[in-house]
Design a protein around this motif. Structure first.
Motif, PDB file in Angstrom:
ATOM      1  N   GLY A  69       0.819  -1.220   0.000  1.00 16.55           N
ATOM      2  CA  GLY A  69       0.000   0.000   0.000  1.00 16.55           C
ATOM      3  C   GLY A  69       0.846   1.261   0.000  1.00 16.55           C
ATOM      4  N   GLN A  70       0.141   2.375   0.107  1.00 14.30           N
ATOM      5  CA  GLN A  70       0.772   3.698   0.058  1.00 14.30           C
ATOM      6  C   GLN A  70       1.785   3.943   1.168  1.00 14.30           C
ATOM      7  OE1 GLN A  70      -0.757   7.554  -0.449  1.00 14.30           O
ATOM      8  NE2 GLN A  70      -2.408   6.778   0.843  1.00 14.30           N
ATOM      9  N   ILE A  71       1.374   3.687   2.408  1.00 18.09           N
ATOM     10  CA  ILE A  71       2.304   3.923   3.517  1.00 18.09           C
ATOM     11  C   ILE A  71       3.475   2.948   3.406  1.00 18.09           C
ATOM     12  CG2 ILE A  71       2.611   3.851   6.036  1.00 18.09           C
ATOM     13  CD1 ILE A  71      -0.291   4.785   6.324  1.00 18.09           C
ATOM     14  N   GLY A  72       3.149   1.707   3.063  1.00 21.09           N
ATOM     15  CA  GLY A  72       4.203   0.701   2.910  1.00 21.09           C
ATOM     16  C   GLY A  72       5.279   1.160   1.938  1.00 21.09           C
ATOM     17  N   LEU A 109       4.189  -8.271   4.239  1.00 19.73           N
ATOM     18  CA  LEU A 109       2.964  -9.073   4.066  1.00 19.73           C
ATOM     19  C   LEU A 109       1.910  -8.242   3.357  1.00 19.73           C
ATOM     20  CD1 LEU A 109       1.226 -11.651   4.858  1.00 19.73           C
ATOM     21  CD2 LEU A 109       0.522 -10.354   6.883  1.00 19.73           C
ATOM     22  N   ASP A 110       1.203  -8.857   2.430  1.00 22.46           N
ATOM     23  CA  ASP A 110      -0.014  -8.250   1.895  1.00 22.46           C
ATOM     24  C   ASP A 110      -0.952  -9.390   1.519  1.00 22.46           C
ATOM     25  OD1 ASP A 110      -1.912  -6.363   0.509  1.00 22.46           O
ATOM     26  OD2 ASP A 110      -0.286  -4.947   0.946  1.00 22.46           O
ATOM     27  N   ILE A 111      -2.099  -9.043   0.937  1.00 22.85           N
ATOM     28  CA  ILE A 111      -3.094 -10.072   0.606  1.00 22.85           C
ATOM     29  C   ILE A 111      -2.937 -10.491  -0.862  1.00 22.85           C
ATOM     30  CG2 ILE A 111      -4.772  -9.515   2.400  1.00 22.85           C
ATOM     31  CD1 ILE A 111      -6.179  -7.628   0.473  1.00 22.85           C
ATOM     32  N   SER A 144      -6.623 -12.636  13.688  1.00 25.95           N
ATOM     33  CA  SER A 144      -5.812 -13.713  13.114  1.00 25.95           C
ATOM     34  C   SER A 144      -4.337 -13.332  13.061  1.00 25.95           C
ATOM     35  CB  SER A 144      -6.360 -14.159  11.759  1.00 25.95           C
ATOM     36  OG  SER A 144      -6.078 -13.184  10.799  1.00 25.95           O
ATOM     37  N   GLN A 145      -4.034 -12.050  12.816  1.00 22.94           N
ATOM     38  CA  GLN A 145      -2.617 -11.678  12.795  1.00 22.94           C
ATOM     39  C   GLN A 145      -2.015 -11.695  14.203  1.00 22.94           C
ATOM     40  OE1 GLN A 145      -2.243  -8.237  10.168  1.00 22.94           O
ATOM     41  NE2 GLN A 145      -2.762  -9.503   8.410  1.00 22.94           N
ATOM     42  N   ALA A 146      -2.844 -11.452  15.219  1.00 22.43           N
ATOM     43  CA  ALA A 146      -2.379 -11.568  16.609  1.00 22.43           C
ATOM     44  C   ALA A 146      -1.887 -12.987  16.868  1.00 22.43           C
ATOM     45  CB  ALA A 146      -3.514 -11.229  17.578  1.00 22.43           C
ATOM     46  N   ALA A 172      -2.731   0.847  11.168  1.00 26.95           N
ATOM     47  CA  ALA A 172      -4.013   0.770  10.436  1.00 26.95           C
ATOM     48  C   ALA A 172      -5.187   1.158  11.323  1.00 26.95           C
ATOM     49  CB  ALA A 172      -4.215  -0.638   9.896  1.00 26.95           C
ATOM     50  N   ASN A 173      -6.098   1.908  10.754  1.00 31.47           N
ATOM     51  CA  ASN A 173      -7.272   2.379  11.496  1.00 31.47           C
ATOM     52  C   ASN A 173      -8.388   1.340  11.561  1.00 31.47           C
ATOM     53  OD1 ASN A 173      -6.561   4.991  12.359  1.00 31.47           O
ATOM     54  ND2 ASN A 173      -6.540   5.629  10.219  1.00 31.47           N
ATOM     55  N   PRO A 174      -9.165   1.367  12.617  1.00 24.30           N
ATOM     56  CA  PRO A 174      -9.060   2.204  13.814  1.00 24.30           C
ATOM     57  C   PRO A 174      -7.875   1.740  14.688  1.00 24.30           C
ATOM     58  CG  PRO A 174     -10.858   0.614  14.079  1.00 24.30           C
ATOM     59  CD  PRO A 174     -10.302   0.401  12.698  1.00 24.30           C
TER      60      PRO A 174
HETATM   61  P1  NAI Z   1      -3.520   1.398   1.408  1.00 22.87           P
HETATM   62  O1  NAI Z   1      -4.916   0.981   1.117  1.00 22.87           O
HETATM   63  O2  NAI Z   1      -2.726   2.099   0.367  1.00 22.87           O
HETATM   64  O3  NAI Z   1      -2.684   0.115   1.861  1.00 22.87           O
HETATM   65  C1  NAI Z   1      -3.182  -0.847   2.732  1.00 22.87           C
HETATM   66  C2  NAI Z   1      -2.605  -2.181   2.313  1.00 22.87           C
HETATM   67  O4  NAI Z   1      -3.032  -3.163   3.254  1.00 22.87           O
HETATM   68  C3  NAI Z   1      -3.093  -2.643   0.941  1.00 22.87           C
HETATM   69  O5  NAI Z   1      -1.980  -2.996   0.124  1.00 22.87           O
HETATM   70  C4  NAI Z   1      -3.948  -3.856   1.259  1.00 22.87           C
HETATM   71  O6  NAI Z   1      -3.920  -4.855   0.244  1.00 22.87           O
HETATM   72  C5  NAI Z   1      -3.285  -4.342   2.545  1.00 22.87           C
HETATM   73  N1  NAI Z   1      -4.099  -5.253   3.346  1.00 22.87           N
HETATM   74  C6  NAI Z   1      -5.442  -5.305   3.474  1.00 22.87           C
HETATM   75  N2  NAI Z   1      -5.803  -6.322   4.270  1.00 22.87           N
HETATM   76  C7  NAI Z   1      -4.662  -6.901   4.678  1.00 22.87           C
HETATM   77  C8  NAI Z   1      -4.385  -8.029   5.480  1.00 22.87           C
HETATM   78  N3  NAI Z   1      -5.356  -8.738   6.046  1.00 22.87           N
HETATM   79  N4  NAI Z   1      -3.088  -8.368   5.680  1.00 22.87           N
HETATM   80  C9  NAI Z   1      -2.097  -7.678   5.091  1.00 22.87           C
HETATM   81  N5  NAI Z   1      -2.300  -6.631   4.293  1.00 22.87           N
HETATM   82  C10 NAI Z   1      -3.568  -6.246   4.084  1.00 22.87           C
HETATM   83  O7  NAI Z   1      -3.610   2.260   2.739  1.00 22.87           O
HETATM   84  P2  NAI Z   1      -2.522   3.242   3.377  1.00 22.87           P
HETATM   85  O8  NAI Z   1      -2.748   4.609   2.879  1.00 22.87           O
HETATM   86  O9  NAI Z   1      -1.175   2.636   3.235  1.00 22.87           O
HETATM   87  O10 NAI Z   1      -2.980   3.237   4.895  1.00 22.87           O
HETATM   88  C11 NAI Z   1      -2.888   2.049   5.662  1.00 22.87           C
HETATM   89  C12 NAI Z   1      -3.649   2.209   6.967  1.00 22.87           C
HETATM   90  O11 NAI Z   1      -3.044   3.181   7.800  1.00 22.87           O
HETATM   91  C13 NAI Z   1      -5.111   2.655   6.819  1.00 22.87           C
HETATM   92  O12 NAI Z   1      -5.889   1.895   7.730  1.00 22.87           O
HETATM   93  C14 NAI Z   1      -5.072   4.105   7.214  1.00 22.87           C
HETATM   94  O13 NAI Z   1      -6.328   4.533   7.692  1.00 22.87           O
HETATM   95  C15 NAI Z   1      -4.046   4.044   8.320  1.00 22.87           C
HETATM   96  N6  NAI Z   1      -3.404   5.316   8.668  1.00 22.87           N
HETATM   97  C16 NAI Z   1      -3.085   5.533   9.992  1.00 22.87           C
HETATM   98  C17 NAI Z   1      -2.423   6.656  10.400  1.00 22.87           C
HETATM   99  C18 NAI Z   1      -2.050   6.853  11.844  1.00 22.87           C
HETATM  100  O14 NAI Z   1      -1.522   7.918  12.148  1.00 22.87           O
HETATM  101  N7  NAI Z   1      -2.296   5.927  12.749  1.00 22.87           N
HETATM  102  C19 NAI Z   1      -2.053   7.700   9.422  1.00 22.87           C
HETATM  103  C20 NAI Z   1      -2.385   7.386   8.059  1.00 22.87           C
HETATM  104  C21 NAI Z   1      -3.050   6.225   7.713  1.00 22.87           C
END
Ligand code: NAI
Length: 331
Positions: free
Chosen positions: A14-17, A41-43, A111-113, A130-132
């Motif tokens: 994903g983006q943050i990754g 890890l990703d899906i 499950s990841q726990a 990841a949120n929440p």
């Molecule tokens: P994104 O959608 O670009 O990437 C998320 C990735 O997680 C995707 O590649 C997706 O395929 C993968 N994914 C989904 N289910 C999964 C699973 N069961 N196991 C492994 N990978 C899985 O999202 P982005 O922008 O990278 O954001 C990720 C998370 O971080 C979001 O939940 C976002 O709300 C949260 N976030 C939290 C912040 C904080 O300060 N705590 C700040 C910014 C974002």
């Protein structure tokens, strides 16, 4: 030479990754003398993209990067990891109920726990992004009972850094001269960014932010809402949520946790509440913490005025509701 540290990043395609893995491989998270092995890890739908990220990591020829595991198998991903940064999750899509999003994330974190508990290295440190974020971390804690609760945290450092940034812009001072803001509570718009103990380093010594800003209306109003709403403002501007700042703050969180906070400085981390500051025990709540020898410790004894008290309680209330919602998804 030091032995490599294994760092897991979930949601790595994903983006943050994409912003985070090169930072880790360059030593931003664990230090410029610390070799790392990245576990990503990703899906399955993202497997090809994940492999592309792995190819780029190879192409970047990072001297500290001693290996890359890119997989869609949670067990393989978690095996032997010393640090786990949980970025993967199910995003809220238009028209989805809160309960449906919660339910998806609860099942992912449950499950990841288990995978982490069974396969990670002893004393693995976990950061949920990841949120929440707070509630995902709580579910992870509940389903990984053999991981010490002190090892399970969530990211509010981005909010903390945003607060430092706002003060630095307002006062036209270096952000590195501002310290000891606090983010209390949930990583959501109910969080309370608190400047009552924050200071700025000046040639005449440290001065309170409140004294330098000299505008309580701004500090109690617009400053707070700007920090609370910053994530939404980034989405509006970029049409994508914060990624480079989230990745950078995740590195700050782990670096300070592992290597320690500077003397006289605290940071904000979402940690398992022991009831400090009358925050209900059993929530993952953001507190001011100092870190030493790889352990965080809540800063105790800060006076909390009435304005702040209400805000600490309101964000705790929201977290209690989220916790109840998460538990209702478990049955
Ligand atoms: P994104 O959608 O670009 O990437 C998320 C990735 O997680 C995707 O590649 C997706 O395929 C993968 N994914 C989904 N289910 C999964 C699973 N069961 N196991 C492994 N990978 C899985 O999202 P982005 O922008 O990278 O954001 C990720 C998370 O971080 C979001 O939940 C976002 O709300 C949260 N976030 C939290 C912040 C904080 O300060 N705590 C700040 C910014 C974002």
């Amino acid at each position: 030479a030091k032995d490599p540290v294994r760092v897991l990043v979930t949601g790595a395609a994903g983006q943050i990754g994409y912003a985070l893995v090169p930072m880790i491989a360059r030593g931003v998270m664990l230090g410029a003398d610390q070799p790392v092995i990245l576990h990503m890890l990703d899906i399955p739908p993202a497997a090809e993209a994940l492999n592309g990220v792995k190819m780029e990591l190879v192409d970047a020829a990072f001297p500290l990067l001693k290996g890359v595991v890119a997989t869609t198998d949670a067990v393989e991903a978690c095996t032997g990891v010393n640090v786990a940064v949980m970025v993967g999750g199910f995003p809220r899509k238009e028209g989805m109920e809160r309960k449906d999003v919660m339910s998806k994330n609860v099942s992912i974190y449950k499950s990841q726990a288990s995978a982490l508990e069974k396969h990670a290295a002893p004393n693995c440190k976990v950061l949920v992004v990841a949120n929440p974020a707070n509630t995902n971390a709580l579910i992870l804690k509940e389903y990984a009972p053999s991981i010490p609760e002190k090892n399970i945290t969530c990211l509010t450092r981005l909010d903390h850094n945003r607060a430092l940034g706002q003060i630095s812009e307002r006062l036209n001072v270096q952000v590195s001269d501002v310290k000891n803001v606090i983010i209390w509570g949930n990583h959501s718009s109910s969080q309370y960014p608190d400047v009552n103990h924050a200071t700025v380093a000046t040639p005449a010594g440290d001065k309170p932010v409140r004294e330098l800003v000299a505008d309580d209306a701004w500090l109690n109003g617009e400053f707070i809402s700007t920090v609370q709403q910053r994530g939404a403002a980034i989405i509006k501007a970029r049409k994508l949520s914060s990624a480079l700042s989230a990745a950078s703050s995740a590195c700050d969180h782990i670096r300070d946790w592992v290597l320690g906070t500077p003397e006289g400085t605290w940071v904000s981390m979402g940690v398992y509440s022991d009831g400090s500051y009358n925050v209900p025990a059993g929530l993952i709540y953001s507190f001011p913490v100092t870190c030493k020898n790889g352990e965080w410790c809540v800063v105790q004894g800060l006076p909390i005025d009435e304005f702040s008290r209400k805000k600490l309680d309101a964000t705790a209330e929201e977290l209690s509701e989220e916790k109840a919602l998460a538990y209702s998804c478990l049955t």
